[in-house]
Scaffold this motif. Sequence first.
Motif, mmCIF file in Angstrom:
data_model
loop_
_atom_site.group_PDB
_atom_site.id
_atom_site.type_symbol
_atom_site.label_atom_id
_atom_site.label_comp_id
_atom_site.label_asym_id
_atom_site.label_seq_id
_atom_site.Cartn_x
_atom_site.Cartn_y
_atom_site.Cartn_z
ATOM 1 N N PHE A 100 9.166 -4.555 2.785
ATOM 2 C CA PHE A 100 7.798 -4.728 2.753
ATOM 3 C C PHE A 100 7.290 -4.928 1.459
ATOM 4 O O PHE A 100 6.437 -3.704 0.858
ATOM 5 N N GLY A 101 7.396 -5.805 0.688
ATOM 6 C CA GLY A 101 7.057 -6.007 -0.464
ATOM 7 C C GLY A 101 7.331 -7.556 -0.902
ATOM 8 O O GLY A 101 7.890 -8.019 -0.087
ATOM 9 N N GLN A 104 10.152 -9.518 -7.161
ATOM 10 C CA GLN A 104 9.292 -9.466 -8.462
ATOM 11 C C GLN A 104 9.465 -10.671 -9.102
ATOM 12 O O GLN A 104 8.537 -11.039 -10.048
ATOM 13 N N LYS A 107 5.477 -12.555 -8.193
ATOM 14 C CA LYS A 107 4.544 -11.490 -7.816
ATOM 15 C C LYS A 107 3.175 -11.988 -7.312
ATOM 16 O O LYS A 107 2.479 -12.435 -8.131
ATOM 17 N N THR A 109 -0.011 -11.029 -6.011
ATOM 18 C CA THR A 109 -1.039 -9.906 -6.190
ATOM 19 C C THR A 109 -2.381 -10.467 -5.957
ATOM 20 O O THR A 109 -2.909 -11.201 -5.814
ATOM 21 N N TRP A 205 -2.211 -7.678 4.591
ATOM 22 C CA TRP A 205 -1.886 -7.315 3.361
ATOM 23 C C TRP A 205 -2.765 -6.096 2.824
ATOM 24 O O TRP A 205 -3.771 -6.166 3.334
ATOM 25 N N ASN A 206 -2.137 -5.192 2.112
ATOM 26 C CA ASN A 206 -3.051 -3.960 1.574
ATOM 27 C C ASN A 206 -3.563 -4.627 0.134
ATOM 28 O O ASN A 206 -2.809 -5.282 -0.484
ATOM 29 N N ASP A 208 -2.623 -2.705 -2.398
ATOM 30 C CA ASP A 208 -1.590 -2.448 -3.321
ATOM 31 C C ASP A 208 -0.731 -3.273 -3.306
ATOM 32 O O ASP A 208 0.646 -3.115 -3.706
ATOM 33 N N ASN A 209 -0.972 -4.716 -2.760
ATOM 34 C CA ASN A 209 -0.024 -5.636 -2.547
ATOM 35 C C ASN A 209 1.297 -5.535 -1.564
ATOM 36 O O ASN A 209 2.383 -6.393 -1.891
ATOM 37 N N THR A 210 1.260 -4.452 -0.908
ATOM 38 C CA THR A 210 2.265 -4.390 0.247
ATOM 39 C C THR A 210 1.725 -5.200 1.524
ATOM 40 O O THR A 210 0.425 -5.478 1.808
ATOM 41 N N TYR A 211 2.654 -5.501 2.381
ATOM 42 C CA TYR A 211 2.268 -6.208 3.542
ATOM 43 C C TYR A 211 3.039 -5.721 4.692
ATOM 44 O O TYR A 211 4.020 -5.255 4.770
ATOM 45 N N PHE A 212 2.450 -6.266 6.070
ATOM 46 C CA PHE A 212 3.078 -5.834 7.184
ATOM 47 C C PHE A 212 3.216 -7.136 8.121
ATOM 48 O O PHE A 212 2.067 -7.668 8.173
#
Length: 232
Positions: A100-101, A104, A107, A109, A205-206, A208-212
């Motif tokens: 879940f990211g 790198q 990136k 963002t 997307w959140n 904080d750049n995480t996603y589901f």
Amino acid sequence: MYFLEINKEHKEFLGAIRHWENLKVAFESDVIWVKDFSFAQISSPEMLQIPYTKLYELKENLLFEKDKLLPLKKLPSGLLWTPILRALPILLPKFNHNFFGINQKVKMTLKPSENTREAYALLVDCEELKTYIESAPKYRLEPLRWIVFDKKALIIGTPLLPLKGDTYWFENNFLMPSGYDFEWNALTKIMQKKLNPTEENIVLWNTDNTYFNIPIINFKPLSISSFRLTFS
């Protein structure tokens, strides 16, 4: 006509405008030149966010810094111009879709955006939703679908309900927090193909750049009966 000058060591910052297919690029020693900007593009937020650049206006083959009265230098001769999409290809690494990211090496963002779009999704407290739909007319709920997500109700469709909660924009099967957009907007469609190739999911997307990844099939029509069945 306007020209942008930037050193090659900073070329990654041109990703902010790479999706403007009208632009052309030329290379000179350690410098990259970009031309064919429209007037709207020159004063856009995308241009303002690119550091380490010099912007010139061409008059009689002389380059004037934008809003300056005296010429600074001549436009180099013999430049070979290439469409920006061809001159600045994007190389993407392989991604681990179970993580879940984002890798790198590229990136993605989110950043605050000055653009405005209609909200397409609402994340609201389940109790607040229950209070509303118990007295809401059927036609108000029919265009909407919902799912329990993160112990709250995630509702998609328009028009959204007049409830307090977090709202999201929708683009390329991505749900992004209202008021935010990707810093490298040109990568959006490519990322959609990497993260959601079958388009069977909605990617939320959140900030904080995480996603589901949320399977679209799991969403159900919003109604008082579906709500009661979910919590029965």
